[in-house]
Write a protein that holds these residues in place. Structure first.
Motif, PDB file in Angstrom:
ATOM      1  N   ALA A   1       4.312   1.228  -1.146  1.00  0.00           N
ATOM      2  CA  ALA A   1       4.417   1.704  -2.317  1.00  0.00           C
ATOM      3  C   ALA A   1       3.718   1.766  -3.152  1.00  0.00           C
ATOM      4  N   LEU A   2       2.276   1.509  -2.944  1.00  0.00           N
ATOM      5  CA  LEU A   2       1.284   2.404  -4.606  1.00  0.00           C
ATOM      6  C   LEU A   2       1.448   4.078  -3.959  1.00  0.00           C
ATOM      7  N   LYS A   3       1.463   4.795  -2.346  1.00  0.00           N
ATOM      8  CA  LYS A   3       0.962   5.942  -2.295  1.00  0.00           C
ATOM      9  C   LYS A   3       2.273   6.863  -3.168  1.00  0.00           C
ATOM     10  N   ALA A   4       3.438   5.596  -2.343  1.00  0.00           N
ATOM     11  CA  ALA A   4       4.871   6.247  -3.069  1.00  0.00           C
ATOM     12  C   ALA A   4       5.185   6.297  -4.160  1.00  0.00           C
ATOM     13  N   GLY A   5       4.268   5.809  -5.409  1.00  0.00           N
ATOM     14  CA  GLY A   5       4.050   6.155  -7.292  1.00  0.00           C
ATOM     15  C   GLY A   5       4.772   4.897  -7.275  1.00  0.00           C
ATOM     16  N   ALA A   6       5.947   3.733  -6.565  1.00  0.00           N
ATOM     17  CA  ALA A   6       6.745   3.146  -6.809  1.00  0.00           C
ATOM     18  C   ALA A   6       5.559   1.359  -7.232  1.00  0.00           C
ATOM     19  N   HIS A   7       5.524   1.946  -8.864  1.00  0.00           N
ATOM     20  CA  HIS A   7       4.184   1.081  -8.711  1.00  0.00           C
ATOM     21  C   HIS A   7       4.622  -0.695  -9.322  1.00  0.00           C
TER      22      HIS A   7
ATOM     23  N   ILE B   1      -2.993   6.301  -4.708  1.00  0.00           N
ATOM     24  CA  ILE B   1      -1.035   6.602  -5.091  1.00  0.00           C
ATOM     25  C   ILE B   1      -0.963   7.452  -5.979  1.00  0.00           C
ATOM     26  N   LEU B   2       0.192   7.269  -6.339  1.00  0.00           N
ATOM     27  CA  LEU B   2       0.232   8.579  -7.335  1.00  0.00           C
ATOM     28  C   LEU B   2       0.805   8.298  -8.631  1.00  0.00           C
ATOM     29  N   ILE B   3       0.116   9.148  -9.164  1.00  0.00           N
ATOM     30  CA  ILE B   3       0.251   8.662 -10.283  1.00  0.00           C
ATOM     31  C   ILE B   3       1.276  10.274 -11.465  1.00  0.00           C
TER      32      ILE B   3
ATOM     33  N   ARG C   1      -1.784  13.006  -6.113  1.00  0.00           N
ATOM     34  CA  ARG C   1      -2.128  11.622  -5.125  1.00  0.00           C
ATOM     35  C   ARG C   1      -3.653  11.182  -5.778  1.00  0.00           C
TER      36      ARG C   1
ATOM     37  N   GLN D   1       0.825  -1.484  -0.033  1.00  0.00           N
ATOM     38  CA  GLN D   1      -0.204   0.173   0.235  1.00  0.00           C
ATOM     39  C   GLN D   1       0.838   1.314  -0.007  1.00  0.00           C
TER      40      GLN D   1
END
Lengths: 173, 150
Positions: A67-73, B77-79, B83, A65
């Motif tokens: 990682a997704l928030k950090a943009g590390a997809h 998520i960060l795109i 955010r 979760q």
């Protein structure tokens, strides 16, 4: 080493290193901070410190979760796959691993779509007149337009069009 | 005519027309926009190789009825530096062909929460969406070529 080794009782042998609680919490804190800041590099750097350690499923879920928030997809996918290898029977871990797995080819479709060119031509000629609005186009014919998607679907229902699969529903550009 | 490698192997097995226009909003850069099928629904999608996943508007995804059984809700998520809160799904995307064969892929989709005010067409990102697809564009004919990864 980030953790400490433990003696296996009665054998005198050393088990695999066990991550110290403090170290794990510190790494989790740094990942939380990185995610909050949207800093993917800082997240990866923090995760590197614990990536070889055995973590419980809940920790893996939290890390994915973050990682997704950090943009590390990509890291989110790799961590979910690693978690699934280590905890293959955990349903939540399975869910993340399945969802974030690489795309799969499902099938090839031999037939071409009949309306694409007509829709493309409509967009080219009229798209700018409706820019920013939701539009419904069927084989190059405008069926409706609205700033609201729900309103557009209402217009289609008034035209007795309930199955919209072949209707191009999009925001005009 | 579809594209082939020098050894005769197909690079692209399908091709489609694209338009090249700015997407409504503050960014006026022109984008490649294709018609695609999202879970069988015809819509248009903006090619965005700098973003992850297929990103679908909440109203369109609700109309299509994305399967929530395996969805992961309430994720932030960060795109592209923004955010966004929303849900992740696994869905079928068909790259439609006007020449050759269409290609249906199971991809990761992200749907922003309704209160995120996302009012854009669908976006086709790279990671989790087009990453296992070969593709190329011919700007002289506005043709998008695509094929499966070997």
């Amino acid at each position: 080493m980030n953790g400490r080794s433990q003696h296996i009782p009665g054998t005198g042998a050393l088990s695999l290193p066990v991550l110290s609680e403090d170290w794990r919490e510190s790494a989790m804190d740094r990942m939380e901070d990185a995610a909050e800041a949207g800093n993917g590099y800082a997240f990866l750097s923090a995760y590197k410190g614990i990536e070889d350690e055995e973590l419980p499923p809940a920790d893996y879920i939290r890390i994915i979760q973050l990682a997704l928030k950090a943009g590390a997809h990509l890291a989110a996918r790799e961590i979910s796959a690693q978690a699934n290898r280590r905890h293959p029977s955990d349903s939540e871990v399975q869910k993340y691993a399945r969802l974030l797995a690489p795309p799969k080819l499902v099938r090839r479709s031999p037939q071409t779509h009949p309306y694409i060119e007509a829709n493309h031509n409509w967009m080219k000629q009229h798209g700018r007149d409706y820019r920013g609005q939701w539009v419904a186009i069927l084989n190059g014919q405008l069926l409706g337009a609205s700033a609201s998607f729900d309103d557009l679907i209402g217009q289609l229902n008034n035209l007795q069009i309930n199955d919209t699969k072949d209707v191009l529903l999009t925001i005009a550009c | 005519m579809l594209l082939a490698l020098s050894n005769g192997e197909s690079f692209a097995t399908g091709a489609n027309l694209y338009s090249f226009d700015p997407v409504p909003g503050e960014d006026v850069s022109a984008r490649i926009i294709l018609q695609v099928l999202v879970e069988g629904q015809l819509t248009s999608a903006v090619l965005d190789t700098g973003a992850p996943y297929l990103i679908c508007s909440p109203s369109l995804s609700r109309h299509i009825g994305f399967d929530g059984e395996f969805a992961l809700s309430q994720h932030e998520i960060l795109i592209r530096g923004y955010r966004v809160k929303g849900s992740l799904y696994r869905i079928n995307l068909e790259l439609i062909a006007t020449e050759g064969e269409g290609l249906t892929l199971e991809v990761v989709a992200f749907v922003p929460d309704p209160d995120e005010a996302f009012n854009f067409p669908t976006f086709l990102g790279f990671l989790g969406c087009l990453e296992w697809t070969r593709f190329a564009v011919d700007p002289s004919s506005n043709t998008f070529y695509f094929g499966p990864h070997p």
